[in-house]
Write a protein that holds these residues in place. Sequence first.
Motif, PDB file in Angstrom:
ATOM      1  N   GLN A  18       0.823  -1.207   0.000  1.00  0.00           N
ATOM      2  CA  GLN A  18       0.000   0.000   0.000  1.00  0.00           C
ATOM      3  C   GLN A  18       0.856   1.255   0.000  1.00  0.00           C
ATOM      4  O   GLN A  18       0.526   2.251  -0.656  1.00  0.00           O
ATOM      5  N   THR A  19       1.969   1.224   0.743  1.00  0.00           N
ATOM      6  CA  THR A  19       2.853   2.381   0.797  1.00  0.00           C
ATOM      7  C   THR A  19       3.466   2.664  -0.570  1.00  0.00           C
ATOM      8  O   THR A  19       3.521   3.820  -1.021  1.00  0.00           O
ATOM      9  N   GLN A  20       3.917   1.616  -1.249  1.00  0.00           N
ATOM     10  CA  GLN A  20       4.491   1.773  -2.578  1.00  0.00           C
ATOM     11  C   GLN A  20       3.451   2.310  -3.564  1.00  0.00           C
ATOM     12  O   GLN A  20       3.733   3.210  -4.361  1.00  0.00           O
ATOM     13  N   ALA A  21       2.255   1.748  -3.496  1.00  0.00           N
ATOM     14  CA  ALA A  21       1.195   2.159  -4.417  1.00  0.00           C
ATOM     15  C   ALA A  21       0.786   3.611  -4.186  1.00  0.00           C
ATOM     16  O   ALA A  21       0.614   4.381  -5.146  1.00  0.00           O
ATOM     17  N   LEU A 135      -0.142   1.660 -15.076  1.00  0.00           N
ATOM     18  CA  LEU A 135       0.484   1.522 -13.757  1.00  0.00           C
ATOM     19  C   LEU A 135      -0.559   1.572 -12.641  1.00  0.00           C
ATOM     20  O   LEU A 135      -0.540   0.751 -11.717  1.00  0.00           O
ATOM     21  N   ILE A 136      -1.457   2.534 -12.723  1.00  0.00           N
ATOM     22  CA  ILE A 136      -2.493   2.650 -11.684  1.00  0.00           C
ATOM     23  C   ILE A 136      -3.321   1.380 -11.614  1.00  0.00           C
ATOM     24  O   ILE A 136      -3.701   0.922 -10.529  1.00  0.00           O
ATOM     25  N   GLY A 137      -3.600   0.773 -12.777  1.00  0.00           N
ATOM     26  CA  GLY A 137      -4.356  -0.474 -12.793  1.00  0.00           C
ATOM     27  C   GLY A 137      -3.650  -1.613 -12.097  1.00  0.00           C
ATOM     28  O   GLY A 137      -4.298  -2.556 -11.623  1.00  0.00           O
ATOM     29  N   ASP A 138      -2.323  -1.554 -12.037  1.00  0.00           N
ATOM     30  CA  ASP A 138      -1.560  -2.619 -11.384  1.00  0.00           C
ATOM     31  C   ASP A 138      -1.088  -2.253  -9.981  1.00  0.00           C
ATOM     32  O   ASP A 138      -0.536  -3.092  -9.276  1.00  0.00           O
ATOM     33  N   TYR A 139      -1.294  -1.001  -9.575  1.00  0.00           N
ATOM     34  CA  TYR A 139      -0.971  -0.605  -8.206  1.00  0.00           C
ATOM     35  C   TYR A 139      -2.117  -0.926  -7.243  1.00  0.00           C
ATOM     36  O   TYR A 139      -1.893  -1.066  -6.042  1.00  0.00           O
ATOM     37  N   PHE A 140      -3.342  -1.012  -7.767  1.00  0.00           N
ATOM     38  CA  PHE A 140      -4.510  -1.167  -6.903  1.00  0.00           C
ATOM     39  C   PHE A 140      -5.396  -2.315  -7.376  1.00  0.00           C
ATOM     40  O   PHE A 140      -5.460  -2.612  -8.574  1.00  0.00           O
ATOM     41  N   PRO A 141      -6.075  -2.982  -6.435  1.00  0.00           N
ATOM     42  CA  PRO A 141      -6.995  -4.057  -6.819  1.00  0.00           C
ATOM     43  C   PRO A 141      -8.174  -3.522  -7.617  1.00  0.00           C
ATOM     44  O   PRO A 141      -8.455  -2.316  -7.625  1.00  0.00           O
ATOM     45  N   LYS A 142      -8.859  -4.437  -8.266  1.00  0.00           N
ATOM     46  CA  LYS A 142      -9.902  -4.079  -9.211  1.00  0.00           C
ATOM     47  C   LYS A 142     -10.972  -3.182  -8.601  1.00  0.00           C
ATOM     48  O   LYS A 142     -11.439  -2.229  -9.234  1.00  0.00           O
ATOM     49  N   GLU A 143     -11.373  -3.454  -7.364  1.00  0.00           N
ATOM     50  CA  GLU A 143     -12.468  -2.693  -6.762  1.00  0.00           C
ATOM     51  C   GLU A 143     -12.093  -1.255  -6.422  1.00  0.00           C
ATOM     52  O   GLU A 143     -12.954  -0.434  -6.128  1.00  0.00           O
ATOM     53  N   VAL A 198       8.252   1.839  -7.667  1.00  0.00           N
ATOM     54  CA  VAL A 198       8.244   0.420  -7.989  1.00  0.00           C
ATOM     55  C   VAL A 198       7.521   0.200  -9.309  1.00  0.00           C
ATOM     56  O   VAL A 198       6.582   0.920  -9.650  1.00  0.00           O
ATOM     57  N   GLU A 199       7.995  -0.754 -10.078  1.00  0.00           N
ATOM     58  CA  GLU A 199       7.316  -1.173 -11.305  1.00  0.00           C
ATOM     59  C   GLU A 199       6.524  -2.447 -11.004  1.00  0.00           C
ATOM     60  O   GLU A 199       7.100  -3.526 -10.844  1.00  0.00           O
ATOM     61  N   PRO A 200       5.208  -2.361 -10.865  1.00  0.00           N
ATOM     62  CA  PRO A 200       4.414  -3.559 -10.546  1.00  0.00           C
ATOM     63  C   PRO A 200       4.342  -4.503 -11.744  1.00  0.00           C
ATOM     64  O   PRO A 200       4.452  -4.072 -12.901  1.00  0.00           O
ATOM     65  N   ARG A 201       4.184  -5.755 -11.463  1.00  0.00           N
ATOM     66  CA  ARG A 201       4.029  -6.727 -12.539  1.00  0.00           C
ATOM     67  C   ARG A 201       2.680  -6.526 -13.216  1.00  0.00           C
ATOM     68  O   ARG A 201       1.685  -6.260 -12.556  1.00  0.00           O
ATOM     69  N   ASN A 211      -9.127 -12.769 -13.831  1.00  0.00           N
ATOM     70  CA  ASN A 211      -9.759 -11.824 -14.745  1.00  0.00           C
ATOM     71  C   ASN A 211      -8.700 -10.958 -15.395  1.00  0.00           C
ATOM     72  O   ASN A 211      -7.668 -10.671 -14.824  1.00  0.00           O
ATOM     73  N   SER A 212      -8.990 -10.495 -16.565  1.00  0.00           N
ATOM     74  CA  SER A 212      -8.111  -9.560 -17.250  1.00  0.00           C
ATOM     75  C   SER A 212      -8.642  -8.165 -17.092  1.00  0.00           C
ATOM     76  O   SER A 212      -9.835  -7.955 -17.025  1.00  0.00           O
ATOM     77  N   SER A 213      -7.735  -7.226 -17.047  1.00  0.00           N
ATOM     78  CA  SER A 213      -8.134  -5.841 -16.780  1.00  0.00           C
ATOM     79  C   SER A 213      -8.359  -5.077 -18.063  1.00  0.00           C
ATOM     80  O   SER A 213      -7.451  -4.521 -18.631  1.00  0.00           O
ATOM     81  N   HIS A 214      -9.611  -5.060 -18.530  1.00  0.00           N
ATOM     82  CA  HIS A 214      -9.932  -4.283 -19.724  1.00  0.00           C
ATOM     83  C   HIS A 214     -10.252  -2.848 -19.363  1.00  0.00           C
ATOM     84  O   HIS A 214      -9.984  -1.945 -20.122  1.00  0.00           O
ATOM     85  N   GLU A 215     -10.834  -2.638 -18.187  1.00  0.00           N
ATOM     86  CA  GLU A 215     -11.269  -1.289 -17.875  1.00  0.00           C
ATOM     87  C   GLU A 215     -10.102  -0.351 -17.635  1.00  0.00           C
ATOM     88  O   GLU A 215     -10.214   0.851 -17.785  1.00  0.00           O
TER      89      GLU A 215
END
Length: 445
Positions: A18-21, A135-143, A198-201, A211-215
């Motif tokens: 959470q701190t990194q994100a 990046l934002i899509g991979d820093y935080f969970p879908k919800e 950090v570079e998230p995967r 699930n894949s992140s289309h949004e």
Amino acid sequence: MNTATPSVQAQPSAQPTQTQARFAFLILLIINILNYTDRSVLASVQTLIQPEFHLTDIDLGLLNSSFLFIYGLATLPIGIWADRGTRKNIVAICVTLWSIATALSGLTRNFLQLFLTRSVLGIGEAGYAPASVSLIGDYFPKEKRGLMLSVWSIGNLIGTALGLIMGGIIAEAFGWRWVFYIVGIPGLLAAFFIWRAVEPRRGAFDRVDGNSSHETTSAHGSIGSDIIKVIRQLLKTPTYWVLVAAFICSFFIIGAALSWIPTFLHRDFGLTAARAGTVSGGVLAGGSLIGTLIGGWLSDYLQRRMPQGRMLVTTIAFLSGAPLTWLALSMHQLPAFITVFSIAIICLSLSLGPIQAIIQDITLPEIRSTAVGLALLLGHLLGDAASPLIVGIISDSTHSLGFALQVTGPTCLLLAGLICLIGIKTVPKDMERMHKHLNQERSAV
């Protein structure tokens, strides 16, 4: 070993802390604000640059269009790069590039030099957005993504307001060159911090539930390698092309307003650069924020009751905005202009959320990000990239900037509204076709 900030990491992290994100998101938000500040400062100081460089309105139009045109062209190749490279480094490179270009604008001594620096600004700014959204899509969970992307998008309005307001104030106090120095330098610091993030995967949180992140990508749009295949599918969706035409018309007036409203206030109402920037920044940013919030709520409310709900709000926004814009530009008293123009901006901004959502309502998930990217590409190249120059040409020909804005703006908005009337008829069938296809896929599984 991490000895610097909690966000530093040598290898991509499957799931950032959470701190990194939060650290990375804060820097990305600041970068987004700086992005729109950098691109809008020219409009706030061009009344001071014009006599010094002996520029015509056509020249000013070219300066504004150069950035937008290069920005539109560069979106495709740099967006593909962002899909393959290390995103935080791409953002850092792009921010560094546009910040240096902005600072160098203060050193220019003629039209050509300023034209080149503004063009380079377009290259830098075209690259950061796709990478940032990813990046934002991979820093935080879908919800949490919807909220975080919404907060990040508010940077557009904040940056535009800061650029218009601060530009005029700084220019009057220290000269217009200092505007570019002061606005450009903070970007270099932001570039360093995002480089240290950090570079998230990719798909760090999505792989948890499969699930894949289309949004995430569709929030800004990117154009994939299967563009020809996607276009063939989109040709079967008439509502999509209705929206593309509406994008072009609406982007035209957005580009014209951001480029010329401060100059219009200076010439027709005799405002100083500082006051013209303050008025235009407050009206454009404030009206857009109010209209966007109301439009998002109203379109969702109507969409639950009819398939044309979002398209109806979009149509009303354009058709009501056209006469209000014409009326505002006819006013000769500043309070009357501000009042009517503010209402016009609120009405126009009702469409910002719904028009993006409609594309997702009518396109399949696997082509959604490409569909959005293509619509934005065409909207920028044929809309706001051309509008500053066209307005400048008409202004020089008629010796009236107000007339140029009054002819082009309401006309484009009226066309957008009439085009969307077609979409009211086509959108139910296109939505039904998309849902039927998804149901067939589920049945096959």
